[in-house]
Write a protein that holds these residues in place. Sequence first.
Motif, mmCIF file in Angstrom:
data_model
loop_
_atom_site.group_PDB
_atom_site.id
_atom_site.type_symbol
_atom_site.label_atom_id
_atom_site.label_comp_id
_atom_site.label_asym_id
_atom_site.label_seq_id
_atom_site.Cartn_x
_atom_site.Cartn_y
_atom_site.Cartn_z
ATOM 1 N N VAL A 72 0.798 -1.229 0.000
ATOM 2 C CA VAL A 72 0.000 0.000 0.000
ATOM 3 C C VAL A 72 0.839 1.292 0.000
ATOM 4 C CG1 VAL A 72 -2.103 1.044 0.909
ATOM 5 C CG2 VAL A 72 -1.597 -1.310 1.463
ATOM 6 N N PRO A 73 1.684 1.504 -1.013
ATOM 7 C CA PRO A 73 2.322 2.814 -1.141
ATOM 8 C C PRO A 73 1.336 3.868 -1.624
ATOM 9 C CG PRO A 73 2.894 1.444 -2.999
ATOM 10 C CD PRO A 73 2.127 0.564 -2.055
ATOM 11 N N LEU A 74 0.206 3.381 -2.141
ATOM 12 C CA LEU A 74 -0.874 4.256 -2.613
ATOM 13 C C LEU A 74 -2.186 3.486 -2.572
ATOM 14 C CD1 LEU A 74 -1.530 3.078 -5.670
ATOM 15 C CD2 LEU A 74 0.455 4.428 -6.289
ATOM 16 N N VAL A 75 -3.275 4.238 -2.632
ATOM 17 C CA VAL A 75 -4.607 3.637 -2.709
ATOM 18 C C VAL A 75 -5.310 4.188 -3.952
ATOM 19 C CG1 VAL A 75 -6.879 3.424 -1.638
ATOM 20 C CG2 VAL A 75 -4.826 3.373 -0.211
ATOM 21 N N PRO A 76 -5.605 3.350 -4.949
ATOM 22 C CA PRO A 76 -6.350 3.831 -6.121
ATOM 23 C C PRO A 76 -7.740 4.296 -5.696
ATOM 24 C CG PRO A 76 -5.377 1.658 -6.500
ATOM 25 C CD PRO A 76 -5.278 1.921 -5.042
ATOM 26 N N LEU A 77 -8.184 5.420 -6.255
ATOM 27 C CA LEU A 77 -9.493 5.962 -5.894
ATOM 28 C C LEU A 77 -10.508 5.845 -7.024
ATOM 29 C CD1 LEU A 77 -8.382 9.202 -4.001
ATOM 30 C CD2 LEU A 77 -9.107 7.017 -3.007
ATOM 31 N N TRP A 78 -10.161 6.388 -8.202
ATOM 32 C CA TRP A 78 -11.126 6.359 -9.291
ATOM 33 C C TRP A 78 -10.473 6.412 -10.655
ATOM 34 C CZ3 TRP A 78 -10.221 10.663 -12.024
ATOM 35 C CH2 TRP A 78 -9.953 11.887 -11.362
ATOM 36 N N GLN A 79 -11.282 6.101 -11.669
ATOM 37 C CA GLN A 79 -10.888 6.164 -13.071
ATOM 38 C C GLN A 79 -11.965 6.932 -13.814
ATOM 39 O OE1 GLN A 79 -10.424 2.295 -14.853
ATOM 40 N NE2 GLN A 79 -10.282 3.066 -16.955
ATOM 41 N N LYS A 80 -11.574 7.727 -14.802
ATOM 42 C CA LYS A 80 -12.572 8.499 -15.537
ATOM 43 C C LYS A 80 -12.251 8.551 -17.020
ATOM 44 C CE LYS A 80 -12.629 12.986 -15.559
ATOM 45 N NZ LYS A 80 -12.638 14.424 -15.205
ATOM 46 N N LYS A 81 -13.259 8.929 -17.772
ATOM 47 C CA LYS A 81 -13.069 9.183 -19.195
ATOM 48 C C LYS A 81 -12.485 10.578 -19.370
ATOM 49 C CE LYS A 81 -16.948 6.284 -20.712
ATOM 50 N NZ LYS A 81 -17.404 5.836 -19.374
ATOM 51 N N ASP A 82 -12.020 10.848 -20.575
ATOM 52 C CA ASP A 82 -11.479 12.154 -20.913
ATOM 53 C C ASP A 82 -12.532 12.887 -21.737
ATOM 54 O OD1 ASP A 82 -9.621 14.112 -20.878
ATOM 55 O OD2 ASP A 82 -8.278 13.213 -22.346
ATOM 56 N N TYR A 83 -12.876 14.105 -21.322
ATOM 57 C CA TYR A 83 -13.948 14.843 -21.993
ATOM 58 C C TYR A 83 -13.402 16.059 -22.740
ATOM 59 C CZ TYR A 83 -17.020 12.146 -18.913
ATOM 60 O OH TYR A 83 -17.669 11.126 -18.263
ATOM 61 N N VAL A 84 -13.870 16.237 -23.962
ATOM 62 C CA VAL A 84 -13.572 17.426 -24.753
ATOM 63 C C VAL A 84 -14.894 18.049 -25.160
ATOM 64 C CG1 VAL A 84 -12.508 18.366 -26.833
ATOM 65 C CG2 VAL A 84 -11.399 16.477 -25.626
ATOM 66 N N LEU A 85 -15.050 19.323 -24.897
ATOM 67 C CA LEU A 85 -16.273 20.044 -25.223
ATOM 68 C C LEU A 85 -15.941 21.119 -26.247
ATOM 69 C CD1 LEU A 85 -19.263 20.113 -24.314
ATOM 70 C CD2 LEU A 85 -18.607 21.882 -22.666
ATOM 71 N N ALA A 86 -16.711 21.176 -27.325
ATOM 72 C CA ALA A 86 -16.448 22.154 -28.379
ATOM 73 C C ALA A 86 -17.758 22.746 -28.890
ATOM 74 C CB ALA A 86 -15.683 21.502 -29.533
ATOM 75 N N THR A 87 -17.688 23.964 -29.393
ATOM 76 C CA THR A 87 -18.859 24.573 -30.005
ATOM 77 C C THR A 87 -19.078 23.955 -31.378
ATOM 78 O OG1 THR A 87 -17.641 26.335 -31.144
ATOM 79 C CG2 THR A 87 -18.289 26.751 -28.859
ATOM 80 N N GLU A 88 -20.270 24.188 -31.924
ATOM 81 C CA GLU A 88 -20.593 23.633 -33.239
ATOM 82 C C GLU A 88 -19.764 24.275 -34.347
ATOM 83 O OE1 GLU A 88 -24.873 24.090 -33.473
ATOM 84 O OE2 GLU A 88 -25.099 21.945 -33.125
ATOM 85 N N ALA A 89 -19.108 25.384 -34.065
ATOM 86 C CA ALA A 89 -18.317 26.065 -35.083
ATOM 87 C C ALA A 89 -16.937 25.447 -35.262
ATOM 88 C CB ALA A 89 -18.168 27.547 -34.726
ATOM 89 N N VAL A 90 -16.565 24.538 -34.346
ATOM 90 C CA VAL A 90 -15.226 23.954 -34.377
ATOM 91 C C VAL A 90 -15.296 22.476 -34.744
ATOM 92 C CG1 VAL A 90 -13.161 23.416 -33.021
ATOM 93 C CG2 VAL A 90 -14.371 25.563 -32.655
#
Length: 517
Positions: free
Chosen positions: A478-496
Amino acid sequence: MRSTVRLRILITCGVLVAAGVGGWQLLPSDGLRSDPISVGTTDEVTSLDPAGAYDAGSWAMYSNVFQSLLTFKPGFTTPVPDAAESCKFVGAKLTTYRCTLRDDLTFANGRKMTAEDVEYSFERMLRIKTDVGPQPLFPTLKNVVADGRDVTFNLSGRDATFPLKLATGAGSIVDKDQYPADALRTGLAVDGSGPYVLKEYKPGESARLEPNPAYKGAITKAGGPVLVKYFGTSEDLAGAWKSQQVDVTHRQLPPEFLATLETEGGTRLTEAESAEIRNLNFNVRPGSPLADKAVRQAVAAVIDRPEITTGAYKGTVEPLYSLIPQGFVGHSTAFYDANPAPSAKKAKKLLKEAGVETPVKFTFGFRADATYAAETAEIKRQLEATGLFKVKVVEADWKGFQKAYARGAYDAYTVGWLPDFPDSDSFTAPLVGTANTLHNGFSSKRIDSLVVSTQQFSDRSRATGDFRAIQTEVADDVPLVPLWQKKDYVLATEAVGGSQYLTDGTGIWRLWELDWI
């Protein structure tokens, strides 16, 4: 109002070793607008010098203004040549790796790039060895030798992952005439050969990037001008999006904001199946209460991940019970197997048998941000509710936080982690190997031996057993305790357009893929 367009990019870890020829002239953009696309992020640039940073914000910048010998194409996990004409292992031992440099490369200042620049870049990075630098990524690198256009990397042991490491920000090539040999470069100038030139940089505020007309390499699409805007907190970034100050956002939006994006109109949301994780790390240096294995095990026995993920993160992250996240070779549930449910009773037994006086008092550091503050408050609540711990929380800005945990100022601290490259090795050696990037003083001969064993296989599936063995060892020590995993989010306007290619879990930030529609 138009509903959100949701895109998904799926990344699967595959074969690692690549060779070949590459590089085309950039193709002209067909875009009509010439004003810069503004991209907002909370990922701060620690240093403009590649020898001085090992963090997501800095490497995002490096992938645009510097070149590495190899790079990753969107959606692929096998590196391809960029500054190199070709690369390959010499022989079957996987201890000698050789690249032939392209003969038509120049730095943005006009100076021709040579193999000596490549040798110099690696040697100075290893020599300077900054406390938050990328040198821990290359524990097997003995030396680099330039000969004509060839660059040979001699390794102390087999390392099938070495080509992937070359494709990261740690492999950035600098101009040897502009970067001092024994110290980091000061000032705000950058001399690289990447697809962009850094025209203006205001630390903590913005970076103005313009296409580099001299670039030659793996990228075939010309990018337009980009203005990167840096925000101190996720709330600031969300506010900038709502007030239309940015056209694209990437890392990190508040969980509350992400949870409501399905109802937002006029936007494009990309979910990249990356592997951002977050760990509770322990300082195991002598003098810290967490140097005692029983104390670390007791903390691990108490942590309730679902309470953290549904509370502070509003269900936008998933509980993680392993060092290696889902989707990567060797993923297991070692921490769940050790503690299937939070247990104050087990924690109390562990401490009593070890003769540890309670409550155990320790400091807990975190990067200043409302979401991280909520996460820290929940972990503190869980621990103190047992009566076994007394936690003093300390918050700091990103740069100060990095420096503090590197020198051992905290007994425990939370740090997010993005893989340097798409392989399970990116979660083992850098996080739990001797002289790891967490600077927590942890060292295990057994784990180091297993890490070396995983690196010998070009067929990464053959390393599955060793990766699982590493995770079992970590769950016990236990040098560390894993907490969570997530997706990577990219948000863009409709113009891009092109925002779906901005990131894909390989660590490359492809600003050149963005364009006006």
